[in-house]
Design an enzyme around this catalytic site. Sequence first.
Site, short mmCIF file in Angstrom:
data_model
loop_
_atom_site.label_atom_id
_atom_site.label_comp_id
_atom_site.label_asym_id
_atom_site.label_seq_id
_atom_site.Cartn_x
_atom_site.Cartn_y
_atom_site.Cartn_z
N ASP A 63 -41.87 78.39 -26.07
CA ASP A 63 -40.49 77.91 -26.30
C ASP A 63 -40.41 76.39 -26.37
O ASP A 63 -39.78 75.82 -27.26
CB ASP A 63 -39.48 78.52 -25.30
CG ASP A 63 -39.72 78.22 -23.83
OD1 ASP A 63 -40.77 77.63 -23.50
OD2 ASP A 63 -38.84 78.58 -23.01
N ASP A 177 -35.28 81.28 -20.94
CA ASP A 177 -34.74 82.06 -19.82
C ASP A 177 -33.21 82.08 -19.87
O ASP A 177 -32.58 83.14 -19.72
CB ASP A 177 -35.19 81.47 -18.48
CG ASP A 177 -36.70 81.35 -18.40
OD1 ASP A 177 -37.40 81.91 -19.27
OD2 ASP A 177 -37.19 80.69 -17.46
C1 GLA Z 1 -40.73 79.51 -17.64
C2 GLA Z 1 -39.81 78.54 -18.38
C3 GLA Z 1 -39.58 79.02 -19.81
C4 GLA Z 1 -40.90 79.30 -20.52
C5 GLA Z 1 -41.79 80.18 -19.65
C6 GLA Z 1 -43.16 80.35 -20.25
O1 GLA Z 1 -40.10 80.74 -17.48
O2 GLA Z 1 -38.57 78.44 -17.72
O3 GLA Z 1 -38.83 78.06 -20.51
O4 GLA Z 1 -41.53 78.11 -20.89
O5 GLA Z 1 -41.94 79.66 -18.34
O6 GLA Z 1 -43.06 81.02 -21.45
#
Ligand code: GLA
Length: 366
Positions: A63, A177
Site C-alpha cells: 500500500d 487498514d
Molecule cells: C500495516 C499497515 C498497513 C500495511 C500493512 C502491510 O497493517 O498499517 O498500511 O502497510 O501493515 O501490508
Amino acid sequence: MLARIRSRCIGGQSDAACGETPTEYGRPIAVPVSRIRRVLPSPEEYRWFRAPGRVNLMGDHTDYNGGLVLPIAIGLECVVAVRPRDDGEVSLRSLDVVEDDWTRYVDAVREVIAPARGVDGVLASSVPPGSGLSSSAALEVAVALALGGGGLAPVELALACQRAEHLATGVPSGVMDQLASVASRADRALLIDCRSLELRYVRIPDDAAIVVVHSGVPRTLERSAYSERRAACEQIATVLGLGSLRDATLDQVLDEPLARHVVTENARVEQTAAALEIGNIVRVGELMLESHASLRDDYRVSTPELDLLVEQLVSAGAHGARLTGAGFGGCVVAIAPRKTATDIARVFPTAWTFEAANGAGPLSQP
Ligand code: GLA
C-alpha cells in the site's frame, strides 16, 4: 499540540478477572454492543457507531508503495456510543485496553476531524490489539464517526484516520487498514489501488472459508522494522528514477529482494482477484503460499511461528496460507474449502472463520 482529552479505561482485565466474561487473546469474546449496553444507564440516549477490523487476503507492504491490496472487513469490531455535550470536550471511556496508550488515538482523531461539538461516551472492541487485524484502524474509524466524520466521503474519512494513525504512532503506515474498515462490503473482498484510491469489489466464492489463526506473538508497528522497510523501498524507487515501486518492472528489481516482493505481490493481488472471480480457490491458496514465501524470504517480515502455522494449516486441509498485515508476529490467513473448515478448527481451536463483513457505519437500535 494535540488537544487533551479525558479518557479512562474501565473493565477489561477486571471483567475477565471477576469471571464475568470469557476472554480470547486477552479480549472479552462477548460482542462490544452488549457489553456497552450493560454499562450505560439509558443506551437509547446515545448514538452508536461500529468499525470493523480487517484481514488482508493478498498484497502486504504494497500500500505505501502505491500498489494493490485485497482485504476483507471481519466480524471483530470497535463500537462507540456517544451523546453530545455542550462544552466541546471529548470524554470517552473504554471497556478494553484497546491499544497500548489508546487515548493517543482518540486524541489524534479529534485533531484530524475537528468536531463541532463535544461528546461523552463509551467504547469497546473485539479486535485483539497487536494481531495484525487492524485494531487501531477500527478504533480510529469508530471514533471518527462518533465525532461527526460520517459527513466525509469514504476515501476522505479513511485518509483522515490514516493521518490520525501517523500522529498517534509516528509510523508511516499505508491507507489499507482504514480504507478496508470504512469501505468494505459483505461477501466481497475489496481491491484497493493505493495509488489512485480506486476501489473494486470482488465476490468471495460461496465454498471458500477464510480462516485466521493468531501466532500468539503480538506485534507493534512501532517496535518493528516497518518504517525502515518503507524508507528502503522509497530509496530503491528513487535510485530507479521512479515515483514509487508501483512503476517498477520485474526486470528492474530482480536483484533487489524488497522491491522484488513489491512487484510480484502486486501481480499476485491481480491474480488472486481473477481467481476469486472464477471461483478457483485452489489457485488462491497457491498464490497465498507464494506470497508468504516472498514476505518471508524477500521482504523478511515473517517469524518462525508464522512459518510453522502456514505449514500446519496446509497439512490440516487449507489450500494455502500466508502471514497477513505487517508481519513480525500477529496472524496467518488461510483459504480452505468450507467443508474442511471444521477439521481445521479441530486442529486450531482458537482459529476464527470470518465472513467478509460490511464496512463501518452507524448502528440503529443496537
Ligand atoms: C500495516 C499497515 C498497513 C500495511 C500493512 C502491510 O497493517 O498499517 O498500511 O502497510 O501493515 O501490508
